[in-house]
Design a protein around this motif. Structure first.
Motif, PDB file in Angstrom:
ATOM      1  N   UNK A 228       0.824  -1.227   0.000  1.00 31.72           N
ATOM      2  CA  UNK A 228       0.000   0.000   0.000  1.00 31.72           C
ATOM      3  C   UNK A 228       0.852   1.268   0.000  1.00 31.72           C
ATOM      4  N   UNK A 229       2.113   1.133   0.418  1.00 30.87           N
ATOM      5  CA  UNK A 229       3.016   2.288   0.436  1.00 30.87           C
ATOM      6  C   UNK A 229       3.307   2.833  -0.957  1.00 30.87           C
ATOM      7  N   UNK A 230       2.930   2.105  -2.001  1.00 31.41           N
ATOM      8  CA  UNK A 230       3.129   2.596  -3.373  1.00 31.41           C
ATOM      9  C   UNK A 230       2.089   3.649  -3.736  1.00 31.41           C
ATOM     10  N   UNK A 231       1.081   3.814  -2.866  1.00 37.43           N
ATOM     11  CA  UNK A 231       0.006   4.779  -3.147  1.00 37.43           C
ATOM     12  C   UNK A 231      -1.247   4.050  -3.585  1.00 37.43           C
ATOM     13  N   UNK A 232      -2.414   4.625  -3.233  1.00 35.85           N
ATOM     14  CA  UNK A 232      -3.663   3.876  -3.431  1.00 35.85           C
ATOM     15  C   UNK A 232      -4.064   3.698  -4.899  1.00 35.85           C
ATOM     16  N   UNK A 233      -3.535   4.558  -5.803  1.00 36.75           N
ATOM     17  CA  UNK A 233      -3.899   4.433  -7.225  1.00 36.75           C
ATOM     18  C   UNK A 233      -2.972   3.478  -7.972  1.00 36.75           C
ATOM     19  N   UNK A 234      -1.834   3.169  -7.332  1.00 31.33           N
ATOM     20  CA  UNK A 234      -0.790   2.423  -8.048  1.00 31.33           C
ATOM     21  C   UNK A 234      -1.273   1.044  -8.514  1.00 31.33           C
ATOM     22  N   UNK A 235      -1.808   0.246  -7.591  1.00 30.20           N
ATOM     23  CA  UNK A 235      -2.165  -1.142  -7.936  1.00 30.20           C
ATOM     24  C   UNK A 235      -3.306  -1.216  -8.967  1.00 30.20           C
ATOM     25  N   UNK A 236      -4.413  -0.449  -8.778  1.00 29.95           N
ATOM     26  CA  UNK A 236      -5.469  -0.513  -9.806  1.00 29.95           C
ATOM     27  C   UNK A 236      -4.957  -0.074 -11.182  1.00 29.95           C
ATOM     28  N   UNK A 237      -4.089   0.950 -11.202  1.00 29.69           N
ATOM     29  CA  UNK A 237      -3.559   1.431 -12.498  1.00 29.69           C
ATOM     30  C   UNK A 237      -2.656   0.362 -13.120  1.00 29.69           C
ATOM     31  N   UNK A 238      -1.869  -0.302 -12.270  1.00 27.80           N
ATOM     32  CA  UNK A 238      -0.973  -1.356 -12.781  1.00 27.80           C
ATOM     33  C   UNK A 238      -1.788  -2.506 -13.383  1.00 27.80           C
ATOM     34  N   UNK A 239      -2.896  -2.848 -12.720  1.00 26.79           N
ATOM     35  CA  UNK A 239      -3.756  -3.936 -13.229  1.00 26.79           C
ATOM     36  C   UNK A 239      -4.260  -3.590 -14.633  1.00 26.79           C
ATOM     37  N   UNK A 240      -4.703  -2.346 -14.807  1.00 29.73           N
ATOM     38  CA  UNK A 240      -5.210  -1.908 -16.126  1.00 29.73           C
ATOM     39  C   UNK A 240      -4.099  -1.970 -17.169  1.00 29.73           C
ATOM     40  N   UNK A 241      -2.926  -1.514 -16.750  1.00 29.97           N
ATOM     41  CA  UNK A 241      -1.789  -1.489 -17.695  1.00 29.97           C
ATOM     42  C   UNK A 241      -1.384  -2.903 -18.105  1.00 29.97           C
TER      43      UNK A 241
END
Ligand code: ADP
Ligand code: F6P
Length: 357
Positions: A228-241
């Motif tokens: 979670x330390x990567x920021x809350x938008x990081x994981x959902x954006x990575x999934x899309x990418x």
């Protein structure tokens, strides 16, 4: 020989984010103090209960049947008022009223800062590190870390089942505030294709290329773990990418607080019992402002200032003036502990890179 300190009563509290195993620590503190003939008061809701005078006497039986339960029977709270002069004055008044002249505070670094303030106001405190994040650098393990990782692993294993059936990727975000410990260790243990943590650089292009190459060789399941330390938008954006650039259908899951509950593992119960017992031993030796830690299988006690500075040094945030307070041997110890943790992180990161294919 140093004379043992005498106490009228001691208090025990849990504060900050709860962690499985806190109950085992409360139980050990209570029983070790009672064994030494000193009464114990359970302080409810962390520093809030201390300010409001919400305390209960604890007998041997009051802490029965607790070490196998998650959460904390003393409840927990985040209490900004404790940082104020008025809050501290009320807390001291409560200690006087309930004849408490020593406190064991179970929690994370914020809890230890509070314990340090209390010690400076005349109430000797000992801290016990309990947080799923494992972000207290002076100890190799914090209470709750092992349980949270095992729960994470169980959940990721379940995701793997469904990913395998549908030939999907799942990006999973796990807790840890600024610390990647949970993400990194569970990534290795769950065979994740990639892991993103704040402590080490993440190469999204390399992760995407790894997924593409493995899919071309027939791999159906992909797990990517993000702290979670990567920021809350990081994981959902990575999934899309990942989905857009590999063509592999990709889902996103945030485990959040679910891994903070549950039955504590053997390791957490054992650690909590050892730390709880040692915390009381230190208090009775007349020591204060310490945090009890596990290092290479041994329980050691370190000054809270030392532990907080070590955290800041590890995170690259320590100021020269705070480091100037320590002698050469202490600075060498801090650097050694930090280097050891960094080396472990690099080794585990390399495992994901080279073994989790
Ligand atoms: P953790 O102990 O898990 O790090 P927090 O950072 O929320 O959790 O801290 C728990 C509590 O400790 C806070 O709600 C507050 O009551 C107390 N605390 C935190 N920081 C300080 C501080 N700088 N001085 C005094 N008390 C503090
Ligand atoms: O410190 C433990 C922790 O669970 C972190 O991993 C997370 O960032 C935070 O606490 C969540 O806090 P809260 O319970 O207040 O939502």
């Amino acid at each position: 020989m140093k004379k043992m300190k005498t106490f009228r009563r001691i208090g025990v509290l849990s504060s900050g984010g709860d962690a499985p195993g806190m109950n085992a620590a409360i139980r050990a503190v209570t029983r070790e103090a009672l064994r030494r003939g000193v009464e114990v008061m359970g302080i409810m809701r962390g520093y809030s209960g201390l300010i409001q005078g919400d305390l209960r006497p604890f007998s041997v039986r009051d802490v029965s049947n607790s070490l196998n339960h998650g959460g904390t029977m003393l409840y927990s709270d985040r209490c900004p008022e404790f940082k104020t002069e008025e809050g501290m004055a009320s807390a001291i008044a409560t200690c006087e009223k309930f004849l408490i002249d020593g406190i064991v505070a179970i929690g994370g670094d914020g809890t230890f800062r509070g314990a340090q303030d209390l010690t400076h106001h005349g109430i000797p405190c000992i801290g016990i590190p309990a947080t799923i994040d494992n972000d207290i650098t002076s100890t190799e393990y914090t209470i709750g870390f092992d349980t949270a990782m095992n729960t994470t692993l169980e959940l990721v294993d379940k995701l793997r089942d469904t990913c395998e059936s549908h030939a999907r990727c799942n990006v999973v975000e796990v807790m840890g505030r600024g610390a990647g410990d949970i993400a990194l260790e569970t990534a290795v243990a769950s065979g994740a294709t990639a892991v993103a943590i704040p402590e080490l650089p993440f190469d999204a292009d390399a992760a995407i290329q790894k997924i593409r190459a493995s899919r071309a060789l027939g791999k159906r399941t992909f797990i990517v773990i993000v702290s979670e330390g990567m920021g809350s938008d990081f994981a959902p954006a990575l999934a899309k990418r990942i989905e857009a650039e590999t063509g592999v259908e990709t889902k996103f899951a945030r485990f959040a607080h679910i891994v903070r509950g549950g039955i504590p593992t053997l390791r957490d119960r054992l650690l909590a019992t050892r730390l709880g017992k040692r915390a009381v031993e230190e208090l009775f030796l007349g020591n204060s402002n310490l945090v009890v830690c596990e290092r290479s299988g041994k329980i050691v006690a370190r000054d809270i200032n030392f532990a907080l500075t070590l955290d800041r040094l590890y995170k690259g945030k320590a100021k020269p003036e705070e480091l100037a307070l320590y002698n050469e041997a202490e600075l060498a110890e801090m650097n050694e502990v930090g280097d050891k943790k960094r080396a472990l992180f690099q080794e585990l990161y390399d495992c994901v890179d080279r073994i989790c294919l």
